[in-house]
Enzyme design. Structure first.
Site, PDB file in Angstrom:
ATOM      1  N   CYS A 247      -5.495  12.487  -1.048  1.00  0.00           N
ATOM      2  CA  CYS A 247      -5.812  11.337  -1.902  1.00  0.00           C
ATOM      3  C   CYS A 247      -7.085  10.628  -1.414  1.00  0.00           C
ATOM      4  O   CYS A 247      -8.175  11.153  -1.571  1.00  0.00           O
ATOM      5  CB  CYS A 247      -4.613  10.397  -1.978  1.00  0.00           C
ATOM      6  SG  CYS A 247      -4.706   9.245  -3.373  1.00  0.00           S
ATOM      7  N   HIS A 331      -0.496  14.082  -4.015  1.00  0.00           N
ATOM      8  CA  HIS A 331       0.368  13.831  -2.859  1.00  0.00           C
ATOM      9  C   HIS A 331       1.344  14.988  -2.668  1.00  0.00           C
ATOM     10  O   HIS A 331       2.404  15.015  -3.301  1.00  0.00           O
ATOM     11  CB  HIS A 331       1.153  12.525  -3.045  1.00  0.00           C
ATOM     12  CG  HIS A 331       0.305  11.303  -3.007  1.00  0.00           C
ATOM     13  ND1 HIS A 331       0.182  10.511  -1.881  1.00  0.00           N
ATOM     14  CD2 HIS A 331      -0.486  10.735  -3.944  1.00  0.00           C
ATOM     15  CE1 HIS A 331      -0.646   9.514  -2.134  1.00  0.00           C
ATOM     16  NE2 HIS A 331      -1.068   9.628  -3.382  1.00  0.00           N
ATOM     17  N   ASP A 333       3.261  15.365  -0.312  1.00  0.00           N
ATOM     18  CA  ASP A 333       4.468  14.784   0.274  1.00  0.00           C
ATOM     19  C   ASP A 333       5.390  14.204  -0.786  1.00  0.00           C
ATOM     20  O   ASP A 333       6.510  13.791  -0.474  1.00  0.00           O
ATOM     21  CB  ASP A 333       4.084  13.681   1.263  1.00  0.00           C
ATOM     22  CG  ASP A 333       3.130  12.669   0.641  1.00  0.00           C
ATOM     23  OD1 ASP A 333       1.994  13.064   0.301  1.00  0.00           O
ATOM     24  OD2 ASP A 333       3.499  11.493   0.484  1.00  0.00           O
TER      25      ASP A 333
END
Length: 362
Positions: A247, A331, A333
């Site tokens: 990001c 992202h 994650d």
């Protein structure tokens, strides 16, 4: 609590019901299209200084729990919902959304047409907005809104002030904190990595002194051009240590290598953005939260585009042609959102292994 107003920079006024903290705030208004994951979004420091609109019609129905925080101290300015669930039902629930916002001193407004609000933002772009209690002079509030200059030190506000460890027995990772989500730490913990989190303005030499196997550039809020010291750091470590950017980290990595960035009209904020891996055609559904992007114009020869967003063709990933370094705009994650791209953490560790093997063979 009584009525509350949402006043936009373009003059539009919405009237709704107040919940959360009892105070007036001004920030940049944005929208998130996720159907769930409001706790993770509110506690994501990438929303620092922003008034967060949820497009899904009902928010708060499963409450707030102790497990899904992405930061201990959320830094968004306010929350806008169509309907705030007055009752929350979930076995993990510790408090309601209203109670949580009160505890974190964040005001909210409910009972407004978030679809109409989202259309305004899509048409006119993100803009300044004020949340204020009814009874204040609208003319005075509008004058204050027009006069407000939003801060540009977003990353400085949210980054850790001192380095701290997240111990493990595996590879040594230095994680540069531009406003990191805890889910990034959790992904490294799953892989037994020994992580040291450092402030955004840590120098290249200070990072190299930690003897890292790899360097992670985290997500974060605001304009990547506001932290030139980070660009200098990246130039000082790339080629010496493998790098992975997420990001904000992706934008900073690209800027450090001669690319340019631009502010998007309304950004990507949601958990259903389809991204294509150019080499294979693979499609990942991704979680995204950013208002800036890397420009295709004059992209330096050193950077190779690896991923693109299916709808607007914006750059979603790059890798360095000569150095062991890559980055993605989304992202991997998740938190919240799909885990389609979590394999990128494994690819980063494999890149570290390959780099160390090549280095040892010389």
């Amino acid at each position: 609590m009584g009525k509350r107003l949402l006043i936009l920079e373009d003059g539009t006024i919405f009237e709704g019901q107040a919940f959360g903290a009892d105070l007036d705030v001004t920030g940049e208004i944005v929208f998130n299209t996720g159907m769930t994951g409001y706790q993770e979004s509110i506690t994501d420091q990438s929303y620092n200084g922003q008034i967060l609109t949820f497009t899904y019609p009902l928010v708060g129905n499963y409450g707030i729990n102790r497990d899904d925080y992405e930061s201990i101290k959320p830094t968004c300015k306010g929350v806008v919902v169509s309907e705030n669930a007055r009752r929350a039902n979930n076995w993990r629930k510790q408090m309601t959304l209203d109670e949580f916002l009160k505890s974190k001193n964040i005001p909210g407004i409910s009972g407004i047409d978030t679809r109409a609000l989202t259309k305004i933002i899509r048409h006119h772009g993100t803009m300044k907005a004020t949340l204020a209690n009814e009874g204040d002079s609208i003319e005075h509030l509008q004058d204050q809104l027009r006069a407000t200059v939003l801060p540009t030190n977003n990353i400085e506000q949210v980054s850790t002030k001192t380095a701290y460890p997240a111990p493990g027995v595996g590879k040594n990772i230095v994680l540069v904190d531009f406003g990191l989500k805890h889910s990034i730490l959790r992904e490294f913990s799953k892989r037994n990595c020994n992580v040291t989190v450092v402030p955004y303005n840590t120098t290249a030499q200070e990072i190299l002194n930690l003897n890292p196997d790899g360097i992670m550039l985290s997500n974060g809020p605001g304009n990547p051009q506001d932290v030139p010291e980070a660009l200098e750091m990246i130039r000082g470590v790339q080629g010496k240590i493998p790098i992975f950017g997420i990001c904000m980290g992706h934008q900073l990595f690209s800027l450090a290598n001669g690319a340019s960035t631009y502010k998007m009209k309304f950004g990507h904020r949601g958990f259903n953005h389809a991204v294509r891996e150019i080499a294979t055609g693979r499609i990942d559904f991704t979680s995204q939260n950013h208002g800036y992007a890397v420009s295709r114009d004059n992209l330096p020869e050193e950077l190779i585009i690896t991923h693109e967003e299916i709808n607007d063709k914006s750059i979603e990933g790059v890798r360095h042609r000569y150095y062991p370094a890559f980055s993605v705009q989304y992202h991997p994650d998740a938190a919240p959102g799909p885990h389609d791209a979590s394999y990128l953490f494994d690819e980063f560790l494999e890149l570290i292994d390959a780099f160390q093997l090549e280095k040892a063979s010389k």
